[in-house]
Design a protein around this motif. Sequence first.
Motif, PDB file in Angstrom:
ATOM      1  N   GLY A 432      -0.918 -28.009  -0.487  1.00  0.00           N
ATOM      2  CA  GLY A 432      -0.042 -26.947  -0.970  1.00  0.00           C
ATOM      3  C   GLY A 432       0.917 -27.395  -2.060  1.00  0.00           C
ATOM      4  N   ASP A 433       1.830 -26.484  -2.402  1.00  0.00           N
ATOM      5  CA  ASP A 433       2.763 -26.725  -3.505  1.00  0.00           C
ATOM      6  C   ASP A 433       4.087 -27.321  -3.043  1.00  0.00           C
ATOM      7  N   GLY A 434       4.305 -27.471  -1.746  1.00  0.00           N
ATOM      8  CA  GLY A 434       5.582 -27.945  -1.240  1.00  0.00           C
ATOM      9  C   GLY A 434       5.811 -29.425  -1.475  1.00  0.00           C
ATOM     10  N   ALA A 435       7.060 -29.846  -1.266  1.00  0.00           N
ATOM     11  CA  ALA A 435       7.444 -31.239  -1.485  1.00  0.00           C
ATOM     12  C   ALA A 435       6.734 -32.174  -0.507  1.00  0.00           C
ATOM     13  N   ALA A 436       6.547 -31.728   0.751  1.00  0.00           N
ATOM     14  CA  ALA A 436       5.888 -32.582   1.742  1.00  0.00           C
ATOM     15  C   ALA A 436       4.444 -32.860   1.342  1.00  0.00           C
ATOM     16  N   ALA A 437       3.739 -31.834   0.872  1.00  0.00           N
ATOM     17  CA  ALA A 437       2.355 -32.014   0.434  1.00  0.00           C
ATOM     18  C   ALA A 437       2.291 -32.938  -0.776  1.00  0.00           C
ATOM     19  N   ALA A 438       3.221 -32.784  -1.679  1.00  0.00           N
ATOM     20  CA  ALA A 438       3.252 -33.653  -2.861  1.00  0.00           C
ATOM     21  C   ALA A 438       3.472 -35.105  -2.470  1.00  0.00           C
ATOM     22  N   GLU A 439       4.303 -35.342  -1.442  1.00  0.00           N
ATOM     23  CA  GLU A 439       4.553 -36.706  -0.987  1.00  0.00           C
ATOM     24  C   GLU A 439       3.307 -37.305  -0.332  1.00  0.00           C
ATOM     25  N   VAL A 440       2.579 -36.507   0.424  1.00  0.00           N
ATOM     26  CA  VAL A 440       1.329 -36.988   1.015  1.00  0.00           C
ATOM     27  C   VAL A 440       0.366 -37.414  -0.087  1.00  0.00           C
TER      28      VAL A 440
END
Length: 476
Positions: A432-440
């Motif tokens: 997804g577009d969220g910060a958590a997904a970006a960190e993964v």
Amino acid sequence: MSPPRPHFLVLTFPLQGHIAPALRLARRLLAVAPDVLVTFSTTEAAHQRLFPAKRQQEEDGRGDGDGDGGRLEFAPFSDGTEGGYAGGSDAGAFHAYMASFHAAGARSVGALVDALAARGRPVSRVVYTLMLPWAAVVARGRGVPSALYWIQPAAVFTVYHHYFHGHAGAVAEHRRRGYPSSVVELPGLAPLAVGDLPTFLTESTDPADYFHAVFLTFRDLFDTLDREAPKATVLVNSCRELEVGALAAVGPHDVLPVGPVLPSGDETSIFKEDGARYMEWLDAKPASSVVYVSFGSLATMAREQLDELLLGLEEGRRPYLLVVREDNKAALTGEAEMGARLENGLVVEWCDQVRVLAHAAVGCFVTHCGWNSVAESVASGVPMVGVPKVSEQSMNARLVERGWRVGVRARVDGGGVLRAAELRRCVEEVMGDGAAAAEVRRMAQEWKRVVAEATGNGGSSYCNLVGFVDSARSVS
């Protein structure tokens, strides 16, 4: 007279999840040392499925080499059966097969070692995977050093080691109380939920369990390691950087992380692939857009689970590639109905997973968390959604989610089914577009870099494997 060339006999259990890393290691040994010889051996039934062309060559008297000037040869051993284990739900039949595998395998491998010596190709080191503790005994009886090739992460090796060295009672007590979330503490490791321990240590200790013979084999394996003098050599299909803590807690053995060992080219499989169709399909998809779903070479899939997977994938509106093995086809609907449901995806019977994970279009891997799959995904920088079921898969999922933060673990319902809504939620958490997904995704790329450095020339795993070869050279 020049000394004999180092010759490694690589032995493995006849399952795809064991054959793949063993054959990869065989080829990796050849790559790091141009003077060595390797003989790869699994059971006759698996050998025939893996190498039908080689079987024909052998019958025609044209040899069993692999195009490496005879440096790599293939020589099967007997498990005491004509066609191998047929599968099924009969625990007694499985236990009988394992007894035959151990007894006949030891005799046959002993004869193989003797035959290789008689040919002027003496074995200087036996390398064996998890289910062959007798291989070390056969080697020792002939004065040949041996090494265990641990095809799971070092953390799992550490758990098994401590279980069989004073901690079985604590695990059994937690299990007796029926609290899978209860915490068990093992030396050198972070506290672990009992439910995350390998199922062979929490369920298969019961003689009535289907896999009790596997538990007994692991017990014998660690007993065998304890008997090695001055200490056992263990090659681990992982790298130091991935498992610093676990490697510091593995016990008295000489443990060498030499992986993740990945294929150097096209792989041989006991399953039939769907050709290039899926690669052409991937070529047409945008970067990091595809959800790849595969639950490995053993897991069975009920109709209910397949329906939930298809529902969740279709409702997610992302392109997906779903592997449904031929032996799971009973869960498929009729061809027309299935075709109508596949608006966004492609279903194949099997594929070259390493090529798929390396494809730029793949953005997420929904996996059973077998170690081969996890290691391949980490090496490719692909985030994961873990759906573990048996063996060490829950431990691997824990490493994915908490150790390296390259994915999430899906929750299944009381019947063990991954529901469509949970699948959509988890895929969104990594794509997804969220910060958590970006960190993964950032962490996935970072660990990809680390693994590439460890396995490349001069890296930690590369140097460990070269050192292992040199130790065999010094005694050959």
